[in-house]
Design a protein around this motif. Structure first.
Motif, PDB file in Angstrom:
ATOM      1  N   SER A  34       0.849  -1.188   0.000  1.00 40.07           N
ATOM      2  CA  SER A  34       0.000   0.000   0.000  1.00 40.07           C
ATOM      3  C   SER A  34       0.881   1.233   0.000  1.00 40.07           C
ATOM      4  CB  SER A  34      -0.940   0.013   1.218  1.00 40.07           C
ATOM      5  OG  SER A  34      -0.229   0.190   2.425  1.00 40.07           O
ATOM      6  N   LEU A  35       0.236   2.392  -0.198  1.00 40.27           N
ATOM      7  CA  LEU A  35       0.936   3.674  -0.142  1.00 40.27           C
ATOM      8  C   LEU A  35       0.254   4.525   0.918  1.00 40.27           C
ATOM      9  CD1 LEU A  35       0.932   4.589  -3.961  1.00 40.27           C
ATOM     10  CD2 LEU A  35       2.728   3.370  -2.728  1.00 40.27           C
ATOM     11  N   CYS A  36       1.040   5.368   1.566  1.00 35.02           N
ATOM     12  CA  CYS A  36       0.473   6.263   2.571  1.00 35.02           C
ATOM     13  C   CYS A  36       1.011   7.671   2.344  1.00 35.02           C
ATOM     14  CB  CYS A  36       0.879   5.768   3.967  1.00 35.02           C
ATOM     15  SG  CYS A  36       0.303   6.802   5.313  1.00 35.02           S
ATOM     16  N   ALA A  37       0.113   8.638   2.371  1.00 32.53           N
ATOM     17  CA  ALA A  37       0.530  10.039   2.251  1.00 32.53           C
ATOM     18  C   ALA A  37       0.680  10.619   3.650  1.00 32.53           C
ATOM     19  CB  ALA A  37      -0.517  10.826   1.465  1.00 32.53           C
ATOM     20  N   LEU A  38       1.891  11.118   3.947  1.00 32.78           N
ATOM     21  CA  LEU A  38       2.162  11.726   5.253  1.00 32.78           C
ATOM     22  C   LEU A  38       2.328  13.229   5.089  1.00 32.78           C
ATOM     23  CD1 LEU A  38       5.072   9.439   6.616  1.00 32.78           C
ATOM     24  CD2 LEU A  38       2.639   9.252   7.182  1.00 32.78           C
ATOM     25  N   THR A  80      -3.826   4.115   0.329  1.00 37.05           N
ATOM     26  CA  THR A  80      -4.481   3.433  -0.792  1.00 37.05           C
ATOM     27  C   THR A  80      -5.384   2.296  -0.338  1.00 37.05           C
ATOM     28  OG1 THR A  80      -2.517   2.056  -1.088  1.00 37.05           O
ATOM     29  CG2 THR A  80      -2.715   4.004  -2.500  1.00 37.05           C
ATOM     30  N   MET A  81      -5.137   1.729   0.860  1.00 35.28           N
ATOM     31  CA  MET A  81      -6.042   0.691   1.338  1.00 35.28           C
ATOM     32  C   MET A  81      -7.247   1.346   2.000  1.00 35.28           C
ATOM     33  SD  MET A  81      -3.638  -2.329   2.838  1.00 35.28           S
ATOM     34  CE  MET A  81      -2.933  -3.580   1.765  1.00 35.28           C
ATOM     35  N   GLY A  82      -8.398   0.692   1.897  1.00 34.92           N
ATOM     36  CA  GLY A  82      -9.606   1.326   2.393  1.00 34.92           C
ATOM     37  C   GLY A  82     -10.319   0.513   3.437  1.00 34.92           C
ATOM     38  N   PHE A  83     -11.512   0.050   3.085  1.00 35.07           N
ATOM     39  CA  PHE A  83     -12.336  -0.745   4.000  1.00 35.07           C
ATOM     40  C   PHE A  83     -11.633  -2.045   4.381  1.00 35.07           C
ATOM     41  CE2 PHE A  83     -15.638  -4.089   4.419  1.00 35.07           C
ATOM     42  CZ  PHE A  83     -16.291  -3.606   5.545  1.00 35.07           C
ATOM     43  N   SER A  84     -10.898  -2.588   3.415  1.00 35.88           N
ATOM     44  CA  SER A  84     -10.191  -3.850   3.658  1.00 35.88           C
ATOM     45  C   SER A  84      -8.783  -3.731   3.081  1.00 35.88           C
ATOM     46  CB  SER A  84     -10.930  -5.001   2.972  1.00 35.88           C
ATOM     47  OG  SER A  84     -10.661  -4.948   1.583  1.00 35.88           O
ATOM     48  N   PRO A  85      -7.923  -4.699   3.379  1.00 37.38           N
ATOM     49  CA  PRO A  85      -6.571  -4.657   2.787  1.00 37.38           C
ATOM     50  C   PRO A  85      -6.550  -5.107   1.328  1.00 37.38           C
ATOM     51  CG  PRO A  85      -6.657  -6.077   4.755  1.00 37.38           C
ATOM     52  CD  PRO A  85      -8.066  -5.789   4.359  1.00 37.38           C
ATOM     53  N   LEU A  86      -7.699  -5.056   0.643  1.00 42.62           N
ATOM     54  CA  LEU A  86      -7.740  -5.452  -0.767  1.00 42.62           C
ATOM     55  C   LEU A  86      -7.560  -4.254  -1.703  1.00 42.62           C
ATOM     56  CD1 LEU A  86     -10.783  -7.922  -0.856  1.00 42.62           C
ATOM     57  CD2 LEU A  86      -8.388  -8.497  -1.261  1.00 42.62           C
ATOM     58  N   ASP A  87      -7.871  -3.059  -1.224  1.00 43.50           N
ATOM     59  CA  ASP A  87      -7.938  -1.899  -2.116  1.00 43.50           C
ATOM     60  C   ASP A  87      -6.542  -1.368  -2.449  1.00 43.50           C
ATOM     61  OD1 ASP A  87      -9.167  -0.021  -3.653  1.00 43.50           O
ATOM     62  OD2 ASP A  87      -9.992   1.166  -2.015  1.00 43.50           O
ATOM     63  N   GLY A  88      -6.500  -0.529  -3.474  1.00 43.82           N
ATOM     64  CA  GLY A  88      -5.274   0.204  -3.770  1.00 43.82           C
ATOM     65  C   GLY A  88      -4.426  -0.431  -4.844  1.00 43.82           C
ATOM     66  N   ILE A  89      -3.123  -0.559  -4.545  1.00 47.57           N
ATOM     67  CA  ILE A  89      -2.166  -1.029  -5.562  1.00 47.57           C
ATOM     68  C   ILE A  89      -2.147  -2.564  -5.601  1.00 47.57           C
ATOM     69  CG2 ILE A  89      -0.774   1.062  -5.395  1.00 47.57           C
ATOM     70  CD1 ILE A  89       1.137  -0.354  -3.538  1.00 47.57           C
ATOM     71  N   VAL A 123       4.826  -7.407 -13.682  1.00 48.30           N
ATOM     72  CA  VAL A 123       5.736  -6.408 -13.110  1.00 48.30           C
ATOM     73  C   VAL A 123       5.405  -5.018 -13.680  1.00 48.30           C
ATOM     74  CG1 VAL A 123       8.152  -5.698 -12.866  1.00 48.30           C
ATOM     75  CG2 VAL A 123       7.552  -8.131 -12.747  1.00 48.30           C
ATOM     76  N   ASP A 124       5.137  -4.967 -14.981  1.00 48.85           N
ATOM     77  CA  ASP A 124       4.781  -3.686 -15.616  1.00 48.85           C
ATOM     78  C   ASP A 124       3.521  -3.099 -14.960  1.00 48.85           C
ATOM     79  OD1 ASP A 124       6.847  -4.121 -17.344  1.00 48.85           O
ATOM     80  OD2 ASP A 124       5.608  -4.600 -19.098  1.00 48.85           O
ATOM     81  N   TYR A 125       2.541  -3.971 -14.721  1.00 50.61           N
ATOM     82  CA  TYR A 125       1.281  -3.514 -14.126  1.00 50.61           C
ATOM     83  C   TYR A 125       1.517  -2.983 -12.718  1.00 50.61           C
ATOM     84  CZ  TYR A 125      -3.606  -3.655 -12.574  1.00 50.61           C
ATOM     85  OH  TYR A 125      -4.845  -3.321 -12.086  1.00 50.61           O
ATOM     86  N   PHE A 126       2.333  -3.717 -11.949  1.00 49.52           N
ATOM     87  CA  PHE A 126       2.680  -3.323 -10.571  1.00 49.52           C
ATOM     88  C   PHE A 126       3.279  -1.905 -10.573  1.00 49.52           C
ATOM     89  CE2 PHE A 126       5.695  -3.656  -6.900  1.00 49.52           C
ATOM     90  CZ  PHE A 126       4.814  -4.023  -5.903  1.00 49.52           C
ATOM     91  N   VAL A 127       4.266  -1.701 -11.435  1.00 52.18           N
ATOM     92  CA  VAL A 127       4.954  -0.397 -11.494  1.00 52.18           C
ATOM     93  C   VAL A 127       3.990   0.696 -11.972  1.00 52.18           C
ATOM     94  CG1 VAL A 127       6.764   0.890 -12.727  1.00 52.18           C
ATOM     95  CG2 VAL A 127       7.243  -1.414 -11.838  1.00 52.18           C
ATOM     96  N   HIS A 128       3.234   0.379 -13.028  1.00 50.49           N
ATOM     97  CA  HIS A 128       2.311   1.362 -13.610  1.00 50.49           C
ATOM     98  C   HIS A 128       1.290   1.836 -12.567  1.00 50.49           C
ATOM     99  CE1 HIS A 128      -0.598   3.102 -16.424  1.00 50.49           C
ATOM    100  NE2 HIS A 128      -1.527   2.391 -15.810  1.00 50.49           N
ATOM    101  N   ILE A 171       1.404   1.605  -9.257  1.00 54.78           N
ATOM    102  CA  ILE A 171       1.990   2.328  -8.122  1.00 54.78           C
ATOM    103  C   ILE A 171       2.280   3.780  -8.533  1.00 54.78           C
ATOM    104  CG2 ILE A 171       4.053   2.475  -6.639  1.00 54.78           C
ATOM    105  CD1 ILE A 171       3.985  -0.638  -6.629  1.00 54.78           C
ATOM    106  N   ALA A 172       2.855   3.953  -9.735  1.00 49.92           N
ATOM    107  CA  ALA A 172       3.162   5.318 -10.201  1.00 49.92           C
ATOM    108  C   ALA A 172       1.870   6.141 -10.304  1.00 49.92           C
ATOM    109  CB  ALA A 172       3.869   5.255 -11.550  1.00 49.92           C
ATOM    110  N   LYS A 173       0.803   5.502 -10.791  1.00 48.72           N
ATOM    111  CA  LYS A 173      -0.480   6.194 -10.938  1.00 48.72           C
ATOM    112  C   LYS A 173      -1.021   6.633  -9.563  1.00 48.72           C
ATOM    113  CE  LYS A 173      -4.960   4.924 -12.874  1.00 48.72           C
ATOM    114  NZ  LYS A 173      -5.646   3.957 -13.717  1.00 48.72           N
ATOM    115  N   GLU A 174      -0.917   5.752  -8.587  1.00 47.03           N
ATOM    116  CA  GLU A 174      -1.440   6.079  -7.247  1.00 47.03           C
ATOM    117  C   GLU A 174      -0.535   7.082  -6.524  1.00 47.03           C
ATOM    118  OE1 GLU A 174      -4.503   4.977  -5.785  1.00 47.03           O
ATOM    119  OE2 GLU A 174      -4.721   4.669  -7.933  1.00 47.03           O
ATOM    120  N   ILE A 175       0.769   7.059  -6.829  1.00 47.56           N
ATOM    121  CA  ILE A 175       1.653   8.083  -6.259  1.00 47.56           C
ATOM    122  C   ILE A 175       1.198   9.454  -6.771  1.00 47.56           C
ATOM    123  CG2 ILE A 175       4.014   9.049  -6.355  1.00 47.56           C
ATOM    124  CD1 ILE A 175       5.032   6.115  -6.204  1.00 47.56           C
TER     125      ILE A 175
END
Ligand code: ADP
Length: 401
Positions: free
Chosen positions: A216-220, A229-238, A301-306, A308-312
């Protein structure tokens, strides 16, 4: 060795992870041993390592030896008592996945707290019952031993309400359907060490990328979580090792309505069969994907990187810009290629990678003329939990960082 210590327990459905921290004369907690009992109820194994990662024990057990989590706790307790005979246990800190909307801090468990936490089981049915089973087992055998619950969700209770809600009818929010966020102990640990590791960025706008098997990602902002990026459950986000990350809920409606999938089958699909594993068909382990010549391993791997960059990008928008990006957890700490690809996709945010520093895994991996910086900071969720457990035993003192 003799003195006081804190035991940290992370109990899952078929495994028990534990770590023993000894308190030194300066009041610091030092790791003494880290252990794992897995295969509980099937093919139990018991492993313990010392603080340097050297194996102290590796043993296969009979299924009858460890049928449930309380047997694993008894086993770990016996081993620790024999190997650290002079240590007096001050408290046990538990990783508890869900603290709901109310628990924004760790708490010493009593009957009321335990009853509250049991009510949260429907929100985290795969994890909460096992976390609580460990607490109950210890309360039975050692009722006087203080037990402190530390929640994956607690650090995110500083979110503004906008980051806490879904656009559903309001009753659902009141009934607990909200964005809780997870990996809180990891983010809290990172926020706690940034003032020493990277003082220039600690007060600023930082995105932490916790990239392990769960990710997951966290904005501090100023060390406080403002969104994740995680929400109601640990399924959401990246995307993660075996979880897909964000998914159009229409897909679930289709699978249930048209394909007749049950809740149990969906749970298996979403928690165990998707993500890097599902996409690649090869593995959920990033190391194997990076070595694989399979085109779909590359695609995963491409999807993972893509993603994460989008959510950043999305979290940078929430923060109104970015001062630093911090990588942590298994992939974040150990995969320079993945870090390089993510940083390269974030060049528009003003980060330029220092290739050599990234290969070496230095703390700072961006160039000195980068307007936003990039960092690698190892996480330590167990130490964060141990610090909280100790602080609860020393009223009036904040956890030492
Ligand atoms: P968790 O605690 O969530 O189980 P970790 O933070 O330990 O997970 O991360 C585990 C993941 O880290 C593994 O699945 C593996 O994909 C990844 N990992 C570990 N070391 C490396 C490495 N050297 N290169 C790439 N990935 C790695």
């Amino acid at each position: 060795m003799s003195g006081n210590s804190i035991l940290v327990i992370n109990a899952g459905s078929s495994s028990l992870k534990f770590a023993l921290f000894c308190l030194d004369t300066a009041g610091a907690l030092n790791l003494a041993a880290r252990g794992l009992v897995d295969g509980i109820g099937s093919r139990p194994q018991f492993k313990v390592k010392d603080a340097m990662g050297q194996a102290l024990l590796e043993r296969e057990l009979e299924v009858t030896d460890v049928r449930e989590v309380k047997d694993a706790i008894a086993l770990a307790g016996l081993w620790l008592g024999t190997h650290f005979p002079g240590e007096a246990l001050l408290a046990v800190g538990h990783r508890v996945v869900h603290g709901g909307a109310d628990y924004a801090q760790p708490v010493r468990v009593d009957d009321t707290v335990l009853a509250d936490l049991e009510k949260l089981t429907p929100l985290a049915p795969l994890h909460q019952p096992h976390n609580l089973a460990a607490i109950r087992a210890l309360r039975e055998t050692q009722p006087q031993l203080p037990q402190i619950a530390c929640f994956d969700t607690a650090f995110h209770r500083s979110h503004p309400q906008l980051a806490d809600i879904y656009a559903l009818p309001w009753d659902y929010y009141e009934a607990g359907v909200r964005r809780y966020g997870f990996h809180g102990s990891s983010y809290e640990y990172i926020a706690s060490v940034l003032p020493q590791v990277a003082p220039s960025i600690a007060p600023g706008r930082v995105i932490v990328a916790h990239l392990g098997s769960g990710a997951s990602l966290c904005a501090l902002r100023g060390g406080k979580s403002v969104d994740s990026t995680m929400g109601f459950s640990p399924l959401d986000g990246i995307p993660m090792g075996t979880r897909p990350g964000a998914l159009d809920p229409g897909v679930l409606l289709y699978l249930v309505g048209q394909r007749g999938m049950t809740a149990t089958a969906l749970e298996k699909l979403l928690y165990k069969q998707s993500g890097l594993l599902g996409l690649s068909g090869v593995s959920n382990d990033m190391r194997l994907l990076l070595e694989s010549a399979e085109p779909r391993a590359q695609l995963a791997v491409d999807y993972f990187v893509h993603y994460i960059a989008k959510e950043i990008g999305a979290l940078a928008a929430v923060l109104g810009g970015l001062d630093a990006l911090v990588f942590t957890a298994g992939i974040g700490e150990n995969a320079p290629e993945i870090r390089a690809r993510i940083v390269s996709a974030c060049a528009w945010l003003g980060i330029t990678l220092n290739q050599e520093a990234n290969q070496r895994g230095d703390a700072c991996i961006s160039t000195t003329d980068s307007t936003a910086s990039a960092w690698v900071v190892p996480t330590n969720e167990e130490l964060m939990i141990a610090r909280h457990a100790l602080a609860q035993m020393q009223p009036g003192q904040a956890p030492q960082h």
